[in-house]
Write an enzyme that holds these catalytic residues in place. Structure first.
Site, short mmCIF file in Angstrom:
data_model
loop_
_atom_site.label_atom_id
_atom_site.label_comp_id
_atom_site.label_asym_id
_atom_site.label_seq_id
_atom_site.Cartn_x
_atom_site.Cartn_y
_atom_site.Cartn_z
N GLU A 671 54.89 -13.10 7.94
CA GLU A 671 53.81 -13.27 6.96
C GLU A 671 52.51 -13.65 7.66
O GLU A 671 52.51 -14.46 8.57
CB GLU A 671 54.20 -14.35 5.94
CG GLU A 671 53.19 -14.55 4.83
CD GLU A 671 52.06 -15.50 5.21
OE1 GLU A 671 50.93 -15.25 4.80
OE2 GLU A 671 52.31 -16.47 5.93
N HIS A 701 52.89 -10.45 -2.83
CA HIS A 701 53.11 -11.31 -4.00
C HIS A 701 51.97 -11.20 -5.02
O HIS A 701 51.96 -11.92 -6.01
CB HIS A 701 53.30 -12.77 -3.56
CG HIS A 701 54.60 -12.98 -2.85
ND1 HIS A 701 54.71 -12.89 -1.49
CD2 HIS A 701 55.84 -13.23 -3.32
CE1 HIS A 701 55.97 -13.10 -1.15
NE2 HIS A 701 56.68 -13.31 -2.23
#
Length: 763
Positions: A671, A701
């Site tokens: 990430e 997300h």
């Protein structure tokens, strides 16, 4: 004798809030519909605790997304990009901060201490104009009061709020967030005054950062903050709640000397050494909220052991000043064991979910007051004895195999550079190869197929045909998009940890044991109750089927041993490292079977490795040693030409980068985009990384679709600190929570950006 609950799960016993949120986000229901579901859930939670006899019932622990985001809303600390112009913060602004929208990205999301819960990180700087912009705390207090329930309003403590924040984009990284304390406290004073006016007699400040290693400057901030708040807190009982670890001795002195504080809450499950500090001296006349019931696991409390601990504490603080409590919020455990219809009676007798923990807390409080429920305590003792002696817990062969691992550090024989050369000759990938992390969108139709197969409504043959067809669609889409290393999309899996746990011995599964991970995202952690082994291959059939559909490399997709551990409810009768080594051996068998089946790229996700890092620095080296070792065990036996990937997400990795290197994976995808690319700073500071690495180029997300130019810009920033021959291009995380209408254009832009930069490099 009084009882207290630190906090309670929000989603509801059947995930009612999750479905209400998603219906609202999809435009299928109104804000009023969502508020009605939330109000009904809050009312049932308060009533349940009141009926159980809990004296100190929390309010303002409910949240539509995250409690730290709620604090940001209360303080009016909205980043300018969301266009908020003042007034009470509504759903549009609130959910834009949490999830992003069509035009701006979401705020950073990261792990809440060492749990699998995620919080939204506040973005602060000297220009932030703090203002009282959400009256949620006082509204929920009044709401409970109208129902006849007196509650303890809970606020994220002002110092922890600042210590959990980050400098906003454009603000110097050296900016002192604690310099904002006076401005923040001005709003806290308004909130406290409102709560007092509404009739509150207690208030709980959650200050979990007190369990961290804090320097003198940070400790002084707690002293200054509560001294400043003391006048407005006058007339209120004030509880400072801590959790997740021991309190350091210097911090204990600071905490127990705070001005205007009535009570202190400690986690005495994960913080057993705090008991020694209490025995060494506890301030006279103050309350001790003793967290003896575990808020983070699902095992029934050892009531006899807890009662013994409470009797010892009673002798120190006094009978009328001891309150029985949970170790932390019950947010981190499942909701109610009553909803479990498929667990066998023996295992069920060993467990306690949130509803049962409320009963345990009250039973201990009654026993301490001399009103012990002998039948309840006897049944608990019998369950404890059953768990210790049950033959299904122990497998001697597994224990011997795990014990034998300690003689080696399990490293692959060839160095990373030679392995990458061998792999490139076999895979023949372009520069800046593109891939995804594993999962593709989980459509309603796909969920229906899995549900009907589990219920016996369709045959295994029909199920296999449907799943293979879904894999074929995912493979064809990736080929159409021109992605270099493919995935099969994981259509056979509802959850990455649950899927493997179902096929390993030593695991049990719930029907409704859901726990919130972030927003509406819930996970159903498996229960590791015994020794772990792999009876048969778990993924080889599906990976082989997927590879047969394409000439491009197909990744075998596995979950690593540390992530399976950290995302499960883990047995507490042996060290976590022992359980991890057992899982590592099972995954090792699977890796070697995938390789034999012709799978040349195998991803072993360790998304939760950082999450399990102990909060105290003195304990971190030991954890990283066995956690990294467990990962290496899984792939030590593969050939040089087999490329081992791993994936990590949503944590701060900079402080463990050397342990990540020590994992010795061939490629790591990690990430990066939602955290403002702070991962890249570690490479700017001179850390040399020789393996393949794919810092995520866009945040999955959020429903937002990043343009090609933005992704290309991110790739160029990576190339400024990483060699082009080791850089991969990929999203931040798996795509299962997104829709195909979002995934297709986002991946199209990602591949286009990679090709654009390849062409520029070629020139």
């Amino acid at each position: 004798m009084a009882s207290h609950i630190v906090g309670y799960p929000r989603m509801g016993p059947k995930r009612e809030l999750k479905f209400a949120l998603e219906s609202f986000w999809d435009g299928k229901s109104s804000a009023e519909d969502l508020k009605k579901v939330a109000a009904d859930l809050r009312a049932s939670i308060w009533k349940q605790m009141a009926d159980a006899g809990i004296k100190y019932i929390p309010s303002n622990t409910f949240s539509y997304y995250d409690q730290v985001l709620d604090a940001t809303a209360t303080l009016g600390a909205v980043p300018p990009r969301y266009g908020w112009t003042g007034g009470e913060i509504g759903f549009d602004t609130y959910f834009s901060m949490a999830r992003g929208n069509a035009t701006v990205p979401a705020m950073e999301m990261t792990k809440w201490f060492d749990t699998n819960y995620h919080f939204i990180v506040p973005e602060l700087g000297p220009e932030v104009k703090f203002t009282y912009a959400s009256h949620k705390a006082v509204e929920e207090y009044k709401e409970a009061k109208a129902l006849g329930v007196e509650t303890v309003p809970v606020l994220i403590g002002p110092v922890s709020y600042l210590l959990l924040s980050k400098p906003a984009k454009g603000v110097e990284k050296t900016f002192s967030l604690l310099s904002l304390l006076p401005k923040v406290l001005a709003v806290y004073k308004e909130v406290i005054a409102d709560l007092k006016a509404a009739g509150a007699t207690w208030i709980q400040f959650d200050e979990p950062t007190l369990v961290l290693d804090l320097d003198a400057h940070k400790l002084q901030a707690f002293t200054d903050a509560y001294a400043e708040l003391a006048p407005v807190l006058s007339g209120l009982n004030v509880l400072i709640e801590t959790y997740f670890a021991d309190i350091p001795s210097e911090t204990y002195k600071t905490l127990t000397s705070l001005n205007g504080v009535t009570a202190y809450g400690f986690d005495l499950v994960r913080g057993t050494q705090t008991i020694d500090l209490i025995k060494g001296g506890f301030p006279s006349g103050k309350y001790l909220f003793a967290g003896v019931v575990d808020g983070r696991n699902i095992w029934a409390n050892d009531l006899a052991g807890s009662l013994s601990t409470l009797h010892a504490l009673e002798g120190i603080v006094g009978k009328d000043k001891l309150v029985v409590s949970t170790s932390c919020s019950l947010l981190h455990t499942a909701v109610d064991l009553v909803n479990e219809t498929k667990l066998d009676d023996e295992i069920k007798s060993w467990l306690a979910f949130a509803a049962q923990k409320v009963v345990e807390v009250n039973a201990l409080a009654h026993a301490l007051a001399g009103h012990k429920n002998e039948a309840f305590f006897s049944a608990n003792a019998a369950a404890q004895a059953s768990r210790k002696s049950s033959p299904r817990v122990t497998n001697e062969a597994v224990q011997k195999a795990a014990a034998a691992l300690k003689g080696s550090d399990h490293r692959r024989a060839t160095n990373i550079s030679a392995r990458l050369d061998a792999q490139q000759k076999k895979l023949n990938l372009p520069i800046l190869p593109t891939t995804t992390i594993g999962s593709f969108p989980q459509t309603p139709e796909l969920r229906r197929v899995r549900r009907e197969f589990k219920a016996g409504k369709i045959s295994e043959e029909e199920y296999v045909t449907s799943i293979k067809e879904e894999i074929r669609k995912v493979v064809e889409l990736q080929e159409e998009l021109d992605i270099d290393v493919l995935v099969h999309g994981e259509p056979e899996r509802n959850d990455m940890v649950e899927y493997f746990g179902e096929q390993l011995s030593g695991f049990a599964f719930t029907v409704n044991g859901w726990v919130q991970s972030y927003g509406s995202r819930c996970v159903k952690p498996p229960i590791i109750y015994g020794d772990v082994s792999r009876p048969k291959p778990m993924t080889v059939f599906w990976s082989s089927a997927a590879q047969s559909m394409t000439k491009r490399p197909m990744k075998g997709m596995l979950t690593g041993p540390v992530t399976i551990l950290n995302w499960s409810f883990v047995r507490n009768d042996q060290p976590r490292s022992e359980t991890t080594y057992q899982i590592a051996l099972a995954i090792k068998d699977e890796v070697e079977d995938l390789e034999k089946a012709g799978i040349n790229v195998i991803q072993i996700d360790e998304a939760a490795l950082r999450e399990g890092l102990p909060l105290r620095k003195s304990e971190q080296a030991h954890y990283l040693d066995w956690a990294v070792h467990a990962f290496r065990i899984t792939n030590v036996g593969v050939q040089d030409t087999t490329q081992i990937h791993t994936h990590m997400c949503y944590s701060n990795f900079n402080d463990i980068i050397h342990s990540i290197i020590d994992m010795d994976a061939d490629v790591i995808t990690i990430e990066n985009s939602r955290s403002d690319e702070k991962l890249l700073s570690v490479f700017r500071e001179g850390v040399k990384y020789g393996a393949g690495i794919g810092p995520g180029v866009y945040d999955i997300h959020s429903p937002r679709i990043p343009p090609t130019e933005e992704i290309a810009d991110r790739i160029n920033k990576m190339l400024a600190v990483l060699e082009k021959n080791i850089l991969w291009v990929n999203p931040d995380c798996g795509l299962k929570t997104r829709k195909y209408t979002e995934v297709k254009p986002a991946l199209t832009n990602m591949v286009a950006a990679a090709k654009l930069i390849r062409n520029e490099l070629a020139k």
